[in-house]
Design a protein around this motif. Structure first.
Motif, PDB file in Angstrom:
ATOM      1  N   MET B   1      16.084 -23.888  69.354  1.00 29.81           N
ATOM      2  CA  MET B   1      16.784 -24.165  68.508  1.00 29.81           C
ATOM      3  C   MET B   1      16.684 -24.465  67.304  1.00 29.81           C
ATOM      4  O   MET B   1      17.401 -24.324  66.142  1.00 29.81           O
ATOM      5  CB  MET B   1      17.892 -25.593  69.103  1.00 29.81           C
ATOM      6  CG  MET B   1      17.357 -26.727  68.499  1.00 29.81           C
ATOM      7  SD  MET B   1      18.200 -28.050  69.463  1.00 29.81           S
ATOM      8  CE  MET B   1      17.465 -29.653  68.185  1.00 29.81           C
ATOM      9  N   SER B   5      17.744 -21.689  63.377  1.00 24.47           N
ATOM     10  CA  SER B   5      18.648 -22.713  62.500  1.00 24.47           C
ATOM     11  C   SER B   5      17.829 -22.734  61.141  1.00 24.47           C
ATOM     12  O   SER B   5      18.206 -22.759  60.057  1.00 24.47           O
ATOM     13  CB  SER B   5      19.164 -23.839  62.901  1.00 24.47           C
ATOM     14  OG  SER B   5      17.943 -24.645  63.408  1.00 24.47           O
ATOM     15  N   ALA B   8      17.879 -19.897  59.006  1.00 19.63           N
ATOM     16  CA  ALA B   8      19.202 -19.694  58.566  1.00 19.63           C
ATOM     17  C   ALA B   8      19.455 -20.650  57.390  1.00 19.63           C
ATOM     18  O   ALA B   8      20.348 -20.183  56.518  1.00 19.63           O
ATOM     19  CB  ALA B   8      20.500 -20.118  59.485  1.00 19.63           C
ATOM     20  N   GLN B   9      18.745 -21.817  57.408  1.00 16.43           N
ATOM     21  CA  GLN B   9      19.012 -22.455  56.039  1.00 16.43           C
ATOM     22  C   GLN B   9      18.082 -22.091  54.796  1.00 16.43           C
ATOM     23  O   GLN B   9      18.416 -22.413  53.994  1.00 16.43           O
ATOM     24  CB  GLN B   9      18.461 -24.003  56.511  1.00 16.43           C
ATOM     25  CG  GLN B   9      19.475 -24.725  57.436  1.00 16.43           C
ATOM     26  CD  GLN B   9      19.032 -25.944  58.012  1.00 16.43           C
ATOM     27  OE1 GLN B   9      17.774 -26.371  57.897  1.00 16.43           O
ATOM     28  NE2 GLN B   9      19.838 -26.645  58.691  1.00 16.43           N
ATOM     29  N   LEU B 173      30.842 -39.112  70.895  1.00 21.84           N
ATOM     30  CA  LEU B 173      30.214 -38.215  71.404  1.00 21.84           C
ATOM     31  C   LEU B 173      29.896 -38.114  72.707  1.00 21.84           C
ATOM     32  O   LEU B 173      29.867 -37.170  73.470  1.00 21.84           O
ATOM     33  CB  LEU B 173      28.839 -38.173  70.809  1.00 21.84           C
ATOM     34  CG  LEU B 173      28.926 -38.233  69.156  1.00 21.84           C
ATOM     35  CD1 LEU B 173      27.443 -37.988  68.529  1.00 21.84           C
ATOM     36  CD2 LEU B 173      29.749 -36.791  68.898  1.00 21.84           C
ATOM     37  N   VAL B 186      22.309 -34.692  81.909  1.00 28.55           N
ATOM     38  CA  VAL B 186      22.501 -33.745  80.609  1.00 28.55           C
ATOM     39  C   VAL B 186      22.986 -34.640  79.490  1.00 28.55           C
ATOM     40  O   VAL B 186      22.456 -34.370  78.353  1.00 28.55           O
ATOM     41  CB  VAL B 186      23.383 -32.560  80.799  1.00 28.55           C
ATOM     42  CG1 VAL B 186      23.932 -31.780  79.826  1.00 28.55           C
ATOM     43  CG2 VAL B 186      22.737 -31.681  82.130  1.00 28.55           C
ATOM     44  N   ARG B 190      20.839 -34.175  76.474  1.00 26.54           N
ATOM     45  CA  ARG B 190      21.325 -33.430  75.248  1.00 26.54           C
ATOM     46  C   ARG B 190      22.360 -34.261  74.282  1.00 26.54           C
ATOM     47  O   ARG B 190      22.905 -33.885  73.268  1.00 26.54           O
ATOM     48  CB  ARG B 190      22.313 -32.332  75.791  1.00 26.54           C
ATOM     49  CG  ARG B 190      21.097 -31.399  76.631  1.00 26.54           C
ATOM     50  CD  ARG B 190      21.534 -30.035  77.137  1.00 26.54           C
ATOM     51  NE  ARG B 190      22.015 -29.212  75.596  1.00 26.54           N
ATOM     52  CZ  ARG B 190      22.731 -28.152  75.832  1.00 26.54           C
ATOM     53  NH1 ARG B 190      22.934 -27.533  76.915  1.00 26.54           N
ATOM     54  NH2 ARG B 190      23.180 -27.708  74.497  1.00 26.54           N
ATOM     55  N   ILE B 191      22.909 -35.396  74.499  1.00 20.15           N
ATOM     56  CA  ILE B 191      23.640 -36.089  73.753  1.00 20.15           C
ATOM     57  C   ILE B 191      23.179 -37.462  73.400  1.00 20.15           C
ATOM     58  O   ILE B 191      22.722 -37.730  72.157  1.00 20.15           O
ATOM     59  CB  ILE B 191      25.137 -36.366  74.168  1.00 20.15           C
ATOM     60  CG1 ILE B 191      25.930 -35.182  74.521  1.00 20.15           C
ATOM     61  CG2 ILE B 191      25.984 -37.198  73.258  1.00 20.15           C
ATOM     62  CD1 ILE B 191      27.010 -35.167  75.122  1.00 20.15           C
ATOM     63  N   PRO B 194      19.221 -36.912  71.566  1.00 18.35           N
ATOM     64  CA  PRO B 194      19.291 -36.408  70.150  1.00 18.35           C
ATOM     65  C   PRO B 194      19.964 -37.296  69.182  1.00 18.35           C
ATOM     66  O   PRO B 194      19.478 -37.739  68.034  1.00 18.35           O
ATOM     67  CB  PRO B 194      20.025 -35.066  70.084  1.00 18.35           C
ATOM     68  CG  PRO B 194      20.408 -34.908  71.484  1.00 18.35           C
ATOM     69  CD  PRO B 194      19.735 -35.915  72.370  1.00 18.35           C
ATOM     70  N   ALA B 195      21.123 -38.151  69.591  1.00 16.84           N
ATOM     71  CA  ALA B 195      21.603 -39.046  68.590  1.00 16.84           C
ATOM     72  C   ALA B 195      20.824 -40.513  68.655  1.00 16.84           C
ATOM     73  O   ALA B 195      21.011 -40.981  67.473  1.00 16.84           O
ATOM     74  CB  ALA B 195      23.039 -39.449  69.500  1.00 16.84           C
ATOM     75  N   PRO B 270      16.434 -32.587  61.654  1.00 14.89           N
ATOM     76  CA  PRO B 270      16.762 -32.369  60.412  1.00 14.89           C
ATOM     77  C   PRO B 270      17.947 -32.635  59.908  1.00 14.89           C
ATOM     78  O   PRO B 270      18.412 -32.899  58.614  1.00 14.89           O
ATOM     79  CB  PRO B 270      16.466 -30.791  60.270  1.00 14.89           C
ATOM     80  CG  PRO B 270      16.606 -30.491  61.738  1.00 14.89           C
ATOM     81  CD  PRO B 270      16.156 -31.444  62.514  1.00 14.89           C
ATOM     82  N   TRP B 271      19.104 -32.790  60.711  1.00 14.30           N
ATOM     83  CA  TRP B 271      20.400 -33.160  60.445  1.00 14.30           C
ATOM     84  C   TRP B 271      20.412 -34.473  59.893  1.00 14.30           C
ATOM     85  O   TRP B 271      21.213 -34.768  59.129  1.00 14.30           O
ATOM     86  CB  TRP B 271      21.361 -32.827  61.657  1.00 14.30           C
ATOM     87  CG  TRP B 271      21.086 -34.012  62.752  1.00 14.30           C
ATOM     88  CD1 TRP B 271      21.683 -35.046  62.951  1.00 14.30           C
ATOM     89  CD2 TRP B 271      20.201 -33.949  63.934  1.00 14.30           C
ATOM     90  NE1 TRP B 271      21.244 -35.791  64.032  1.00 14.30           N
ATOM     91  CE2 TRP B 271      20.128 -35.076  64.501  1.00 14.30           C
ATOM     92  CE3 TRP B 271      19.317 -32.801  64.315  1.00 14.30           C
ATOM     93  CZ2 TRP B 271      19.319 -35.364  65.589  1.00 14.30           C
ATOM     94  CZ3 TRP B 271      18.618 -32.966  65.257  1.00 14.30           C
ATOM     95  CH2 TRP B 271      18.464 -34.261  65.985  1.00 14.30           C
ATOM     96  N   GLU B 274      19.797 -34.846  56.244  1.00 13.87           N
ATOM     97  CA  GLU B 274      20.697 -33.944  55.621  1.00 13.87           C
ATOM     98  C   GLU B 274      21.980 -34.896  55.560  1.00 13.87           C
ATOM     99  O   GLU B 274      22.961 -34.721  54.353  1.00 13.87           O
ATOM    100  CB  GLU B 274      21.259 -32.857  56.201  1.00 13.87           C
ATOM    101  CG  GLU B 274      19.871 -31.614  55.933  1.00 13.87           C
ATOM    102  CD  GLU B 274      19.865 -30.572  57.033  1.00 13.87           C
ATOM    103  OE1 GLU B 274      20.935 -30.181  57.628  1.00 13.87           O
ATOM    104  OE2 GLU B 274      19.284 -29.761  57.171  1.00 13.87           O
ATOM    105  N   LEU B 275      22.413 -35.573  56.583  1.00 12.08           N
ATOM    106  CA  LEU B 275      23.404 -36.394  56.845  1.00 12.08           C
ATOM    107  C   LEU B 275      23.479 -37.663  55.806  1.00 12.08           C
ATOM    108  O   LEU B 275      24.408 -37.715  54.673  1.00 12.08           O
ATOM    109  CB  LEU B 275      23.685 -36.890  57.997  1.00 12.08           C
ATOM    110  CG  LEU B 275      24.439 -36.058  59.159  1.00 12.08           C
ATOM    111  CD1 LEU B 275      24.143 -36.832  60.388  1.00 12.08           C
ATOM    112  CD2 LEU B 275      25.921 -35.645  58.687  1.00 12.08           C
TER     113      LEU B 275
END
Ligand SMILES: Nc1ncnc2c1ncn2[C@@H]1O[C@H](COP(=O)(O)OP(=O)(O)OP(=O)(O)O)[C@@H](O)[C@H]1O
Ligand SMILES: [Mg+2]
Lengths: 259, 281
Positions: B1, B5, B8-9, B173, B186, B190-191, B194-195, B270-271, B274-275
């Protein structure tokens, strides 16, 4: 293939105000049916219980009394037969737009090339093919909302539950997506329950409008707009549009219609 | 993932029509120059003021540096350093490997929170120094007891931070997971994970300092070894400059490690930066 029936649904919330518990009734004995393939709009002022009704149909919230039936089966929790578009998009911030759409698909068991292709196709449908690799914070409010729509559509649910999906959009994009939604609906015959507080939107899109006021069902209004081969501007010129719009307006404001 | 990305950045920078102020944001000093300047000023002041102090009561950078050269030459520093590193990393890594899953479980399951949360909260405040003699009885005087002390000092900040992180994952979320019928594991992977990652990384950072302190305590109390032994021995000889060598070394090491963790954090989450709009923390 997708019928939704609210049967005497009530909902109370317990709220703590100044240290004391109070009961708040969000829904009062709501009954209506969304027939297979219909678009039904749930309209009403802020706080009247629209989101609550949708969440109960999705299975995210349970009814205090009454029940919701989807295809005759009582809703107990979430299922792939229903897809929801949240009022505030609710994308996963660490995933790109494409990965957000893929998330729903993966939960349905889709893998490999089909997974990516399907996600791309639905992003394309909402006009976001170029932004597939962006993360939510790099998208505008309206773009986020469209990713949310793509995510719900992609899993191809029988019933689509949409909570003010076009609320954060500018009027032009909104018109475009209205058109898209009608096209998708014409193409797939999906059953759609759409929450909105926009009169025009309700009349343009819905076969039936449910007007809620303070948690109670105020009125059910059928819409017999002729949509075949017409664009949204042409639909607005029909006398039926103006008439229904006025009736819904009166229902919202609690004034007699004169009909 | 990350790889796709990531590119892309980066690609927009290659586009010719990008305005210059996006490539080079502002004409402010880069962060590290300010930090470097501040460090230089600190050492300069220490050097100037430290020279007037009796060398038993204090020391100053150039003397410490000479002492550093001395104990590198006579071969005491390197083995001591490696010896200390061994127990440090074993205990620290163990704390992360156990602390993160423990925090996730306590944060996620009401039963686990009710049953175990109280021990974690109390454990964080445990006066570990008082317990070291007891731990020596259990684990002997070798590496095991040092690893145990480092582990016990650093596991709680990791666990507590992870726990707080899980508790503050927005319900909305989790509902995304529920509405797409994601199974519990999951949703966790996956939630929730990462959170929670930014909180976990914060805990992992805090644990560095705790682990360094724990390592030295352990070396004081057990068979004298490692950097702790150098500190004690030189203090007993009133050789203050040499005593400062491991102290400074450890602080440098901890700072470097913290920076490394920050870099890892920006890679795996990385988000987050950025956030919040911060380039580094
Ligand atoms: N979790 C909750 N706890 C307590 N009260 C709630 C909760 N959710 C909703 N309510 C209350 O229920 C009522 C209906 O809320 P709901 O969110 O369904 O309104 P809405 O029609 O969707 O409004 P809007 O158009 O502003 O989104 C409101 O009075 C609200 O305060
Ligand atoms: Mg709402």
């Amino acid at each position: 293939m997708g019928q939704v029936a609210f049967a005497g649904v009530s909902k109370w919330f317990g709220v703590r105000v100044d240290g004391r518990m109070q009961g708040v009734q969000a829904l009062k004995d709501i009954s209506f049916t969304v027939e297979n393939g219909q678009i039904v709009a749930l309209i009403g002022p802020s706080g009247c219980g629209k989101t609550t009704a949708l969440r109960i149909a999705m299975g995210l919230e349970s009814a205090s009394a009454g029940r919701v039936l989807v295809n005759g089966r009582e809703v107990r929790g979430c299922g792939h037969d229903r897809g929801i578009v949240f009022q505030h998009a609710e994308l996963l911030p660490w995933l790109t737009a494409e990965q957000n759409v893929m998330f729903g698909l993966e939960m349905k068991g889709m893998r490999g090339d089909t997974l990516r292709d399907t996600a791309r196709r639905y992003l394309d449908l909402v006009g976001l093919a170029d932004s597939a690799g962006r993360r939510p914070h790099q998208l505008s409010g309206g773009m986020k909302q469209r990713v949310g729509i793509a995510r719900a559509l992609a899993i191809d649910p029988e019933v689509l539950l949409m909570d003010e999906p076009f609320g954060a959009l500018d009027s032009q994009t909104r018109e475009t997506l209205h058109g898209e939604l009608l096209d998708i609906h014409a193409g797939t015959g999906k059953t759609i329950l759409l929450v909105t507080h926009d009169l025009d939107e309700a009349v343009l899109l819905a076969d039936k409008i449910i007007v809620l006021r303070a948690g109670a069902l105020q009125q059910t209004i059928n819409v017999n707009l002729d949509r075949t081969g017409l664009d949204l501007a042409e639909m607005r010129t029909q006398p039926e549009f103006a008439q229904v719009r006025l009736r819904v307006w009166h229902a919202l404001h609690g004034t007699p219609t004169g009909h | 993932m990350s790889s796709s990305s990531e590119t892309a950045q980066i690609t927009p920078i290659a586009q010719p029509m990008l305005p210059a102020d996006l490539v080079k944001p502002r004409m402010t000093l880069p962060r590290w120059t300010i930090t470097a300047l501040s460090v230089v000023v600190f050492f300069a002041l220490w050097e100037i003021l430290g020279r007037d102090v009796n060398p038993v009561f204090g020391s100053y950078p150039s003397a410490i540096f000479l002492a550093f050269i001395d104990i590198v030459r006579d071969g005491t520093l390197l083995p001591a350093f490696l010896e200390s590193c061994k127990s440090f990393f074993l205990g620290y890594v163990l704390a992360i490997v156990i602390g993160v899953p423990l925090g996730l479980v306590i944060g996620r399951f009401r039963f686990a929170e009710a049953a175990l949360g109280i021990f974690v909260t109390a454990g964080y405040a445990m006066p570990l120094v008082a317990l070291v003699p007891l731990l020596v009885l259990w684990f002997g005087l070798g590496v095991a007891v040092k690893v145990a002390v480092v582990f016990l000092m650093s596991v709680f900040p990791v666990t507590i931070n992870t726990w707080i992180g899980v508790a503050s994952v927005p319900k909305s979320l989790l509902e995304v997971g529920r509405s797409f019928v994601a199974p519990g594991h999951v949703i966790m992977r996956r939630i929730i994970f990462p959170a929670t990652l930014p909180y976990i990384m914060a805990g992992v950072r805090l644990a560095v300092g705790k682990a360094v302190v724990a390592m030295i305590i352990a070396e004081f109390f057990t068979a004298l070894s490692g950097l702790g032994a150098i500190i004690i021995n030189s203090a007993n000889n009133f050789d203050t400059a040499t005593m400062f060598v491991p102290v400074v070394l450890l602080m440098v090491m901890a700072t470097g490690l913290t920076g490394l963790i920050g870099m890892i954090e920006r890679r795996v989450a990385p988000w987050q930066s950025e956030l919040s709009g911060r380039d580094s923390a």
